[in-house]
Motif scaffolding. Structure first.
Motif, PDB file in Angstrom:
ATOM      1  N   LYS A  22     -28.914 -25.351  -8.606  1.00 50.03           N
ATOM      2  CA  LYS A  22     -29.006 -23.961  -9.045  1.00 50.03           C
ATOM      3  C   LYS A  22     -29.242 -23.026  -7.867  1.00 50.03           C
ATOM      4  O   LYS A  22     -29.863 -23.402  -6.866  1.00 50.03           O
ATOM      5  CB  LYS A  22     -30.172 -23.784 -10.037  1.00 50.03           C
ATOM      6  N   SER A  23     -28.784 -21.799  -8.037  1.00 49.80           N
ATOM      7  CA  SER A  23     -29.078 -20.740  -7.085  1.00 49.80           C
ATOM      8  C   SER A  23     -30.052 -19.765  -7.739  1.00 49.80           C
ATOM      9  O   SER A  23     -29.892 -19.410  -8.913  1.00 49.80           O
ATOM     10  CB  SER A  23     -27.801 -20.002  -6.691  1.00 49.80           C
ATOM     11  N   LEU A  24     -31.049 -19.348  -6.994  1.00 50.88           N
ATOM     12  CA  LEU A  24     -32.010 -18.380  -7.531  1.00 50.88           C
ATOM     13  C   LEU A  24     -31.308 -17.088  -7.954  1.00 50.88           C
ATOM     14  O   LEU A  24     -31.762 -16.389  -8.856  1.00 50.88           O
ATOM     15  CB  LEU A  24     -33.079 -18.075  -6.467  1.00 50.88           C
ATOM     16  N   ASN A  25     -30.187 -16.813  -7.333  1.00 59.05           N
ATOM     17  CA  ASN A  25     -29.421 -15.604  -7.641  1.00 59.05           C
ATOM     18  C   ASN A  25     -28.882 -15.596  -9.074  1.00 59.05           C
ATOM     19  O   ASN A  25     -28.557 -14.549  -9.621  1.00 59.05           O
ATOM     20  CB  ASN A  25     -28.253 -15.467  -6.653  1.00 59.05           C
ATOM     21  N   ASP A  26     -28.802 -16.788  -9.681  1.00 60.32           N
ATOM     22  CA  ASP A  26     -28.277 -16.884 -11.051  1.00 60.32           C
ATOM     23  C   ASP A  26     -29.355 -16.645 -12.109  1.00 60.32           C
ATOM     24  O   ASP A  26     -29.075 -16.689 -13.307  1.00 60.32           O
ATOM     25  CB  ASP A  26     -27.644 -18.263 -11.274  1.00 60.32           C
ATOM     26  N   SER A  27     -30.592 -16.424 -11.658  1.00 59.57           N
ATOM     27  CA  SER A  27     -31.690 -16.175 -12.590  1.00 59.57           C
ATOM     28  C   SER A  27     -32.229 -14.764 -12.386  1.00 59.57           C
ATOM     29  O   SER A  27     -31.825 -14.048 -11.479  1.00 59.57           O
ATOM     30  CB  SER A  27     -32.813 -17.188 -12.355  1.00 59.57           C
ATOM     31  N   GLU A  28     -33.159 -14.387 -13.251  1.00 58.32           N
ATOM     32  CA  GLU A  28     -33.883 -13.122 -13.092  1.00 58.32           C
ATOM     33  C   GLU A  28     -35.346 -13.467 -12.873  1.00 58.32           C
ATOM     34  O   GLU A  28     -35.944 -14.189 -13.670  1.00 58.32           O
ATOM     35  CB  GLU A  28     -33.711 -12.245 -14.327  1.00 58.32           C
ATOM     36  N   TYR A  65     -31.074 -12.982  -3.301  1.00 54.66           N
ATOM     37  CA  TYR A  65     -30.407 -12.261  -4.393  1.00 54.66           C
ATOM     38  C   TYR A  65     -29.317 -11.325  -3.888  1.00 54.66           C
ATOM     39  O   TYR A  65     -29.541 -10.520  -2.984  1.00 54.66           O
ATOM     40  CB  TYR A  65     -31.433 -11.444  -5.185  1.00 54.66           C
ATOM     41  N   ASP A  66     -28.127 -11.447  -4.499  1.00 47.01           N
ATOM     42  CA  ASP A  66     -27.064 -10.466  -4.300  1.00 47.01           C
ATOM     43  C   ASP A  66     -27.185  -9.341  -5.326  1.00 47.01           C
ATOM     44  O   ASP A  66     -26.651  -8.248  -5.131  1.00 47.01           O
ATOM     45  CB  ASP A  66     -25.688 -11.121  -4.451  1.00 47.01           C
ATOM     46  N   LYS A  67     -27.902  -9.641  -6.409  1.00 49.66           N
ATOM     47  CA  LYS A  67     -28.073  -8.655  -7.475  1.00 49.66           C
ATOM     48  C   LYS A  67     -29.107  -7.607  -7.048  1.00 49.66           C
ATOM     49  O   LYS A  67     -29.722  -7.701  -5.990  1.00 49.66           O
ATOM     50  CB  LYS A  67     -28.528  -9.350  -8.758  1.00 49.66           C
ATOM     51  N   GLU A  68     -29.298  -6.627  -7.917  1.00 54.10           N
ATOM     52  CA  GLU A  68     -30.211  -5.532  -7.605  1.00 54.10           C
ATOM     53  C   GLU A  68     -31.656  -6.016  -7.544  1.00 54.10           C
ATOM     54  O   GLU A  68     -32.103  -6.821  -8.359  1.00 54.10           O
ATOM     55  CB  GLU A  68     -30.072  -4.417  -8.657  1.00 54.10           C
ATOM     56  N   LYS A  69     -32.386  -5.499  -6.554  1.00 54.08           N
ATOM     57  CA  LYS A  69     -33.806  -5.802  -6.379  1.00 54.08           C
ATOM     58  C   LYS A  69     -34.615  -4.525  -6.621  1.00 54.08           C
ATOM     59  O   LYS A  69     -34.351  -3.495  -5.983  1.00 54.08           O
ATOM     60  CB  LYS A  69     -34.096  -6.330  -4.970  1.00 54.08           C
ATOM     61  N   VAL A  70     -35.567  -4.600  -7.539  1.00 61.34           N
ATOM     62  CA  VAL A  70     -36.313  -3.409  -7.958  1.00 61.34           C
ATOM     63  C   VAL A  70     -37.812  -3.656  -7.818  1.00 61.34           C
ATOM     64  O   VAL A  70     -38.311  -4.723  -8.199  1.00 61.34           O
ATOM     65  CB  VAL A  70     -35.980  -3.031  -9.418  1.00 61.34           C
ATOM     66  N   LYS A 100     -31.190  -3.565 -17.472  1.00 67.08           N
ATOM     67  CA  LYS A 100     -30.043  -3.349 -16.591  1.00 67.08           C
ATOM     68  C   LYS A 100     -29.356  -4.698 -16.352  1.00 67.08           C
ATOM     69  O   LYS A 100     -30.008  -5.712 -16.136  1.00 67.08           O
ATOM     70  CB  LYS A 100     -30.479  -2.753 -15.247  1.00 67.08           C
ATOM     71  N   ASN A 101     -28.055  -4.718 -16.367  1.00 71.19           N
ATOM     72  CA  ASN A 101     -27.294  -5.971 -16.340  1.00 71.19           C
ATOM     73  C   ASN A 101     -27.306  -6.685 -14.988  1.00 71.19           C
ATOM     74  O   ASN A 101     -27.147  -7.892 -14.920  1.00 71.19           O
ATOM     75  CB  ASN A 101     -25.841  -5.717 -16.748  1.00 71.19           C
ATOM     76  N   ASN A 102     -27.492  -5.938 -13.901  1.00 68.19           N
ATOM     77  CA  ASN A 102     -27.301  -6.563 -12.598  1.00 68.19           C
ATOM     78  C   ASN A 102     -28.598  -6.700 -11.811  1.00 68.19           C
ATOM     79  O   ASN A 102     -28.607  -6.706 -10.589  1.00 68.19           O
ATOM     80  CB  ASN A 102     -26.288  -5.745 -11.776  1.00 68.19           C
ATOM     81  N   VAL A 103     -29.738  -6.814 -12.485  1.00 66.94           N
ATOM     82  CA  VAL A 103     -31.026  -6.945 -11.802  1.00 66.94           C
ATOM     83  C   VAL A 103     -31.356  -8.423 -11.593  1.00 66.94           C
ATOM     84  O   VAL A 103     -31.304  -9.214 -12.528  1.00 66.94           O
ATOM     85  CB  VAL A 103     -32.150  -6.256 -12.602  1.00 66.94           C
ATOM     86  N   GLY A 104     -31.678  -8.774 -10.362  1.00 66.20           N
ATOM     87  CA  GLY A 104     -32.023 -10.159 -10.066  1.00 66.20           C
ATOM     88  C   GLY A 104     -33.506 -10.361  -9.835  1.00 66.20           C
ATOM     89  O   GLY A 104     -34.078 -11.356 -10.265  1.00 66.20           O
ATOM     90  N   LEU A 105     -34.155  -9.414  -9.136  1.00 62.80           N
ATOM     91  CA  LEU A 105     -35.564  -9.554  -8.781  1.00 62.80           C
ATOM     92  C   LEU A 105     -36.314  -8.275  -9.128  1.00 62.80           C
ATOM     93  O   LEU A 105     -35.870  -7.171  -8.801  1.00 62.80           O
ATOM     94  CB  LEU A 105     -35.707  -9.831  -7.285  1.00 62.80           C
ATOM     95  N   ILE A 106     -37.457  -8.452  -9.805  1.00 67.96           N
ATOM     96  CA  ILE A 106     -38.342  -7.322 -10.094  1.00 67.96           C
ATOM     97  C   ILE A 106     -39.713  -7.633  -9.497  1.00 67.96           C
ATOM     98  O   ILE A 106     -40.348  -8.628  -9.868  1.00 67.96           O
ATOM     99  CB  ILE A 106     -38.479  -7.060 -11.606  1.00 67.96           C
ATOM    100  N   LYS A 137     -30.727 -15.557 -20.780  1.00 70.20           N
ATOM    101  CA  LYS A 137     -30.530 -15.991 -19.396  1.00 70.20           C
ATOM    102  C   LYS A 137     -31.821 -16.618 -18.869  1.00 70.20           C
ATOM    103  O   LYS A 137     -32.897 -16.456 -19.463  1.00 70.20           O
ATOM    104  CB  LYS A 137     -30.119 -14.810 -18.522  1.00 70.20           C
ATOM    105  N   ASP A 138     -31.724 -17.332 -17.754  1.00 70.93           N
ATOM    106  CA  ASP A 138     -32.913 -17.927 -17.149  1.00 70.93           C
ATOM    107  C   ASP A 138     -33.773 -16.839 -16.533  1.00 70.93           C
ATOM    108  O   ASP A 138     -33.312 -16.066 -15.677  1.00 70.93           O
ATOM    109  CB  ASP A 138     -32.514 -18.927 -16.066  1.00 70.93           C
ATOM    110  N   VAL A 139     -35.040 -16.784 -16.984  1.00 74.68           N
ATOM    111  CA  VAL A 139     -35.987 -15.793 -16.461  1.00 74.68           C
ATOM    112  C   VAL A 139     -37.220 -16.519 -15.947  1.00 74.68           C
ATOM    113  O   VAL A 139     -37.751 -17.425 -16.603  1.00 74.68           O
ATOM    114  CB  VAL A 139     -36.408 -14.783 -17.557  1.00 74.68           C
ATOM    115  N   ASN A 140     -37.674 -16.123 -14.757  1.00 74.67           N
ATOM    116  CA  ASN A 140     -38.883 -16.693 -14.155  1.00 74.67           C
ATOM    117  C   ASN A 140     -39.930 -15.600 -14.005  1.00 74.67           C
ATOM    118  O   ASN A 140     -39.618 -14.508 -13.514  1.00 74.67           O
ATOM    119  CB  ASN A 140     -38.579 -17.271 -12.770  1.00 74.67           C
TER     120      ASN A 140
END
Length: 617
Positions: free
Chosen positions: A252-258, A349-354, A412-418, A481-484
């Motif tokens: 798995k890639s961490l990028n595939d999770s939130e 993460y390639d997704k948005e980081k907030v 938001k659909n493209n958020v990877g890290l909060i 989706k996978d959420v941590n």
């Protein structure tokens, strides 16, 4: 008036002036030292070093510098006194609230007066009126003195003032270019090279100004033995191969999770202090979540402060304990904004980081640092935070309100890290929470009765946190989706300041943490006590079966070998705290690699390539 009489009068004037300035400087140094003790009362029973009463020269030269510009002694002395009274008062507050003294880098916080005033319950409008009034009085006094001097035909020749300006400015420049030389030779400050776990205790022996000057150009971390290009190349090759072997067993890639990194301000578990509570725990849900998932206790050096340091350690996976004096280092403010290396968990993460923080963005240089490490969006008060409800009359935004902003970001659909920093349980604790179902019964044989009201209010607050986290976890459990969720308390609240002697060992330095992964992925996971925040992300990658970078491959191996904390010259493992000479050679080699990597990234040449931190396959 004859030329001779004028010369004699001038000499007498300067002798009296210098004598008055010296007396004033002596009083300032005395009160600065007093500000490091409760109620400004110096403990005469403790040892004092030769440097304790030194520092008068710095105040003296600063006053002369101001006098050479203004030309009026009274106004110059008054300005110095007003500035120093502010420093004395601020230092006393920090000592009481956090058991720490003000450092040179923290002087920058004057740029955020609104936030600073919130700690002393003074409105910005009132403070502005006071400041404007003082400035007007000083300006009026300056005008009257100059006018009177001209009328009496007694004013200082401009060339004398220019000479004083050049001399005082030269001395000040020399002092701040070589502060450690000035400290050692003039102030007699004796630098220690052992790990200092209680800087305030030592500062009370050394004196405020020598200790303060020691923070002007500190050596944050000693250069590790063997740090050179050849060693860096060896480390890069070794741990790149190691990460490749680890990644072959992961899928798995961490990028595939939130992922949510949730720092809960001043959060602790009162049941970890034997006998403190006579009734049930205020945090039953979090306690159970820790036990049923990946969880345990985190080691925090701090009480009532240090939030920015701990979040930095989580984001970077760098240890605070390798610094020479971790309690007086704030990476965000001291060096990290200018550091060449800004690699963090955000790189995964390639997704948005907030980042979400229901408070100001200006303290601890967060706004600048967050932008530099790659956050795409930073929501803070008056800038993106939409929900600001409070608990009763408390000053801080509630965790329940914070949940709404978190879930809004997650929509938001493209958020990877909060990255979340709560504020609900931050001091002050002088307000009760109405309509709260939980009423703690505090054992006043364990905890001081005179401080029990503040603890009572605090415990009601963390009960509200427990309810809010329960609601948040339930919401995360519904996601497809996978959420941590990594949840952790950063430190004990300030209501435990002054109680250190009533609790054993590190009891006031362990806070709860857990990792919840939805879809049952974290159930019955690893339980680790006394864990450094630097190991949270490595543990998330390990337990989630996510790919690692070469750097995180090293962290994974250290975890596998039982390492929980890494210090300057020690390691904490399942066997306890071990000095370097007690650590097996193969493990010590990896620990030393870690120290070299951290030094290279923060203070060295940054020789390690970017992909050492970012390459995950």
């Amino acid at each position: 008036m004859s030329k001779t009489k004028r010369s004699l009068l001038l000499i007498a004037y300067f002798l009296i002036l210098f004598f008055v300035i010296k007396i004033n400087a002596t009083a300032i140094v005395e009160w600065l030292n007093k500000s490091m003790f409760p109620d400004y009362t110096i403990d005469s029973t403790q040892d004092f070093h030769d440097s304790f009463s030194n520092g008068i020269s710095l105040i003296f030269i600063s006053t002369i510098f101001l006098y050479s510009i203004l030309g009026t002694a009274i106004v110059s002395i008054l300005i110095i006194d007003i500035l120093m009274i502010g420093l004395i008062f601020a230092n006393q507050i920090k000592v009481v609230e956090r058991n720490e003294f003000i450092t040179f880098s923290e002087i920058k916080t004057v740029a955020s007066p609104k936030e600073l005033l919130s700690f002393v319950d003074v409105s910005p409008a009132f403070a502005l009126v006071i400041v404007c009034t003082v400035i007007l009085i000083l300006a009026g006094l300056q005008f009257l003195i100059i006018k009177l001097s001209k009328k009496l035909h007694f004013y200082i020749n401009k060339w004398i003032r220019v000479t004083l300006l050049l001399l005082s400015l030269t001395f000040l420049i020399m002092i701040f270019i070589k502060p450690n030389y000035y400290n050692a030779h003039l102030l007699k400050f004796e630098e220690t090279h052992s790990h200092n776990f209680n800087p305030l205790k030592r500062a009370r022996m050394d004196g405020f100004l020598p200790t303060f000057m020691h923070t002007v150009k500190p050596i944050y971390m000693d250069r590790p033995a063997g740090y050179n290009k050849v060693k860096i190349k060896e480390i890069s090759q070794k741990h790149s191969k190691l990460s490749q072997r680890i990644n072959k067993e992961r899928d798995k890639s961490l990028n595939d999770s939130e992922t949510l990194l949730y720092l809960s301000e001043s959060f602790m578990d009162p049941k970890q202090l034997p006998g403190l509570l006579l009734n049930e725990s205020p945090i039953p849900f979090i306690t159970q979540t820790v036990k049923n998932n990946i969880g345990g206790s985190m080691y925090s050096q701090y009480i009532g402060g240090g939030t920015a340091n701990l979040e930095w350690s989580v984001l970077t996976s760098f240890s605070l304990e390798v610094f020479n004096e971790p309690l007086v280092v704030t990476p965000y403010s001291d060096f990290y904004a200018d550091s060449k290396n800004k690699h963090t968990i955000l790189d995964f993460y390639d997704k948005e980081k907030v980042a979400v923080h229901p408070y100001t963005a200006h303290l601890y240089n967060r706004k600048t640092v967050y932008e530099k490490i790659g956050f795409d969006n930073f929501r803070y008060l008056n800038h993106g935070i939409k929900h600001t409800d409070k608990l009763g009359n408390h000053k801080r935004v509630s965790d329940e309100a914070l949940n709404k902003d978190i879930l809004d970001v997650m929509d938001k659909n493209n958020v990877g890290l909060i990255h979340i920093l709560s504020m609900q349980n931050h001091s002050p604790y002088n307000k009760k929470i109405p309509e709260m179902g939980y009423k703690p019964e505090i054992n006043t044989n364990i905890y001081p009765k005179k401080k029990a009201e503040g603890l009572f209010n605090y415990l009601q607050g963390i009960h509200a946190t427990d309810n809010a986290i329960k609601d948040l976890v339930n919401e995360l459990g519904k996601s497809n989706k996978d959420v941590n969720l990594l949840f952790y308390g950063d430190h004990y609240p300030s209501v435990f300041r002054g109680t250190e002697n009533q609790f054993k060992g590190d009891e006031l330095h362990h806070t709860p943490w857990f990792i919840f992964m939805n879809n049952g992925r974290s159930q019955e996971g690893m339980q680790l006590e006394d864990l450094s925040p630097a190991f949270f992300v490595p543990l998330l990658l390990k337990e989630g079966n996510y790919y690692v970078s070469p750097y995180q491959g090293l962290m994974n191996t250290l975890l596998t070998k039982g390492v929980k904390r890494i210090g300057k010259d020690y390691v904490v493992t399942n066997e306890g705290k071990l000095s370097d000479n007690q650590v097996p050679k193969d493990l010590l080699a990896m620990v030393n690699d870690y120290r070299i990597i951290q030094y290279d990234a923060l203070f060295g040449h940054n020789w390690l390539a970017d992909d050492f931190y970012t390459k995950v396959k």
